[in-house]
Motif scaffolding. Structure first.
Motif, short mmCIF file in Angstrom:
data_model
loop_
_atom_site.label_atom_id
_atom_site.label_comp_id
_atom_site.label_asym_id
_atom_site.label_seq_id
_atom_site.Cartn_x
_atom_site.Cartn_y
_atom_site.Cartn_z
N ASN A 32 8.76 0.51 10.78
CA ASN A 32 8.11 -0.74 11.18
C ASN A 32 7.69 -1.50 9.91
O ASN A 32 6.95 -0.97 9.08
CB ASN A 32 6.88 -0.42 12.05
CG ASN A 32 6.12 -1.67 12.41
OD1 ASN A 32 5.21 -2.06 11.69
ND2 ASN A 32 6.48 -2.30 13.49
N THR A 33 8.16 -2.73 9.77
CA THR A 33 7.94 -3.44 8.50
C THR A 33 6.45 -3.72 8.26
O THR A 33 6.01 -3.76 7.11
CB THR A 33 8.74 -4.76 8.43
OG1 THR A 33 8.50 -5.50 9.62
CG2 THR A 33 10.23 -4.50 8.29
N THR A 34 5.69 -3.90 9.33
CA THR A 34 4.24 -4.13 9.14
C THR A 34 3.58 -2.86 8.61
O THR A 34 2.73 -2.90 7.72
CB THR A 34 3.59 -4.55 10.47
OG1 THR A 34 4.35 -5.61 11.04
CG2 THR A 34 2.17 -5.00 10.26
N ARG A 37 4.39 -2.46 4.98
CA ARG A 37 3.54 -3.34 4.16
C ARG A 37 2.13 -2.76 4.00
O ARG A 37 1.56 -2.76 2.91
CB ARG A 37 3.46 -4.72 4.83
CG ARG A 37 2.58 -5.66 4.04
CD ARG A 37 2.53 -7.03 4.67
NE ARG A 37 1.72 -7.90 3.82
CZ ARG A 37 1.91 -9.20 3.68
NH1 ARG A 37 2.89 -9.78 4.32
NH2 ARG A 37 1.13 -9.91 2.90
N ALA A 43 6.52 -6.37 1.27
CA ALA A 43 6.48 -7.20 2.48
C ALA A 43 7.86 -7.74 2.85
O ALA A 43 7.96 -8.79 3.47
CB ALA A 43 5.49 -8.34 2.27
N GLY A 44 8.91 -7.03 2.50
CA GLY A 44 10.26 -7.50 2.85
C GLY A 44 10.50 -7.42 4.36
O GLY A 44 9.78 -6.74 5.07
N SER A 45 11.53 -8.13 4.79
CA SER A 45 11.84 -8.09 6.23
C SER A 45 12.77 -6.92 6.56
O SER A 45 13.16 -6.73 7.70
CB SER A 45 12.46 -9.41 6.68
OG SER A 45 13.57 -9.71 5.88
N ALA A 46 13.13 -6.14 5.54
CA ALA A 46 13.90 -4.92 5.79
C ALA A 46 13.39 -3.86 4.81
O ALA A 46 12.81 -4.18 3.78
CB ALA A 46 15.39 -5.16 5.56
N TYR A 64 15.46 -7.29 -2.22
CA TYR A 64 14.02 -7.07 -2.44
C TYR A 64 13.71 -6.35 -3.75
O TYR A 64 12.55 -6.09 -4.05
CB TYR A 64 13.45 -6.25 -1.26
CG TYR A 64 13.79 -6.89 0.07
CD1 TYR A 64 13.15 -8.05 0.47
CD2 TYR A 64 14.77 -6.34 0.90
CE1 TYR A 64 13.47 -8.66 1.67
CE2 TYR A 64 15.10 -6.95 2.10
CZ TYR A 64 14.45 -8.11 2.47
OH TYR A 64 14.77 -8.71 3.65
N ASP A 312 -0.63 -7.86 12.25
CA ASP A 312 -0.01 -8.38 13.48
C ASP A 312 -1.03 -9.19 14.24
O ASP A 312 -2.23 -8.90 14.20
CB ASP A 312 0.48 -7.23 14.38
CG ASP A 312 1.74 -6.58 13.86
OD1 ASP A 312 2.59 -7.28 13.28
OD2 ASP A 312 1.88 -5.35 14.04
#
Ligand code: GLY
Ligand code: MN
Ligand code: MN
Length: 379
Positions: A32-34, A37, A43-46, A64, A312
């Motif tokens: 889970n990217t959150t 992080r 904080a990349g999206s992958a 990244y 989130d």
């Protein structure tokens, strides 16, 4: 605001590593990217993060790598980080990493791995013949995230605080003759102006009968005198979300609008007054619901009273009625959530009022600071 510092991450690592022990895992795979992080500041999206007793293995692709190098040279570097390149497939790279570090008891986040991905990992690991097993875990990082640390509290306070100015612009944009979308555009421009990096969710401008739909967005309806308008918006500042709702009137409010608005505001005040450590989240919900029921609006309040806020916009704790078979959540100092009762009357419209609160040792601090008037707008 700076990112959380390496020391902040260290204490998160200590807590997540305790779970490795408790669950008897060699490695925990975070997809889970959150959550990635939260544990690493990346904080990349992958990406994939593999937590082990002595390292945080970050698998990232070329897009990244430079950002990761820059972060690692800063005071917000992730302690014990080892980066792994991902030349092609993330999951191939994951298996290679797990094999190389000798992890056999591997936990994964059940809520964030598709069945297809899980099946592929199990099949491919079996084909390697090294006895690697994948074990499902639930809420490991989410359980840590529910109580905010000092770095997060500072960010959430700043994120919520910047809504004061946005709300003032938003309320002034409400007038007869403009569309809901035009009001939403003003709100979104004001959020950019205030420094938010993006919206936390699609802005809601729900006017007249549309205000009876709690998660309406903004359409082409033109506001008219006498409308009640629900304005619900929030931004993301340095990753941290805020969420605010005010309900206003176009011109002089009707008697019904004043009555429903007062009931919802009283419900919200009762809920906020109930917030303190040790209280069940469902008791905060009940405090709001009891007020609305007493005003004959119990049926008109069909959603929960609030939700956690953090990286989130909807996270734990859930401030709802007690859920069957779910352990009650007891509030703890450091939790941050919305308090947002509403009343929705199909054909007429609706009212919602939403603020963000931080649970403190003695009660709570309301992080949002915006007037509540059902404003008799005169422009
Ligand atoms: N706008 C979404 C919420 O208030 O939860
Ligand atoms: Mn909202
Ligand atoms: Mn909300």
């Amino acid at each position: 605001m700076p990112l959380p510092l390496s020391a902040d991450l260290s204490s998160r690592h200590t807590r997540v590593r305790r779970t490795l022990d408790v669950l008897n895992l060699d490695a925990l795979v975070i997809t889970n990217t959150t959550n990635i992080r939260y544990l690493s500041n990346h904080a990349g999206s992958a990406g994939i993060l593999v937590v082990t007793a002595d390292a945080m293995h970050l698998l990232i692709d070329f897009r990244y790598e430079e950002a990761a190098r820059t972060l690692q040279a800063s005071s917000s570097a992730c302690p014990s980080l080892r980066t792994w390149p991902v030349p092609a497939s993330y999951d191939e790279a994951l298996l290679s990493c797990l094999t190389e570090i000798g992890a056999t008891r591997v936990g994964f986040e059940a809520a964030h791995v598709t069945v297809a991905r899980h099946d592929w990992l199990v099949r491919s690991a079996a084909a390697r013949g090294q006895g690697m097993t994948f074990r499902s875990t639930e809420r490991v990082v989410e359980a840590l995230r529910v109580v905010k640390d000092a770095a997060e509290t500072a960010m959430l306070r700043e994120s919520a605080g910047r809504l004061t100015k946005v709300a003032s612009t938003a309320v002034r944009a409400v007038r007869a003759g403009v569309t809901e979308r035009a009001v939403a555009a003003v709100i979104e421009a004001a959020m950019r102006e205030a420094g938010y990096e993006r919206q936390a969710f699609d802005t809601i401008v729900a006017s007249g009968p549309n205000a009876a739909l709690p998660h309406y967005r903004a359409g082409d309806r033109i506001l008219e005198a006498g409308d009640v308008v629900v304005l619900d918006f929030g931004g993301v500042l340095d990753g941290y979300c805020c969420d605010l709702t005010r309900t206003v009137s176009v011109g002089t409010p009707t008697a019904d609008a004043l009555r429903v608005h007062q009931a919802v505001r009283d419900a919200q005040q009762a809920a906020i007054a109930a917030v303190r450590p040790g209280v069940a989240a469902s008791a905060v919900d009940a405090a709001a619901r009891t007020v609305l029921e007493a005003r004959g609006l119990g049926q008109a309040f069909g959603h929960g009273t609030g939700h956690g806020l953090g990286l989130d916009v909807h996270e734990e704790p859930r401030v709802t009625r007690p859920q069957p078979d779910v352990q009650p959540t007891l509030l703890e100092a450091g939790m941050v959530f919305t308090v947002e009762p509403g009343a929705y009357l199909p054909g007429w419209g609706g009212v919602r009022i939403e603020d963000d609160v931080l649970v403190t040792e003695n009660g709570c601090e309301v992080l949002t600071s915006v007037p509540y008037d059902l404003l008799p707008l005169t422009h």
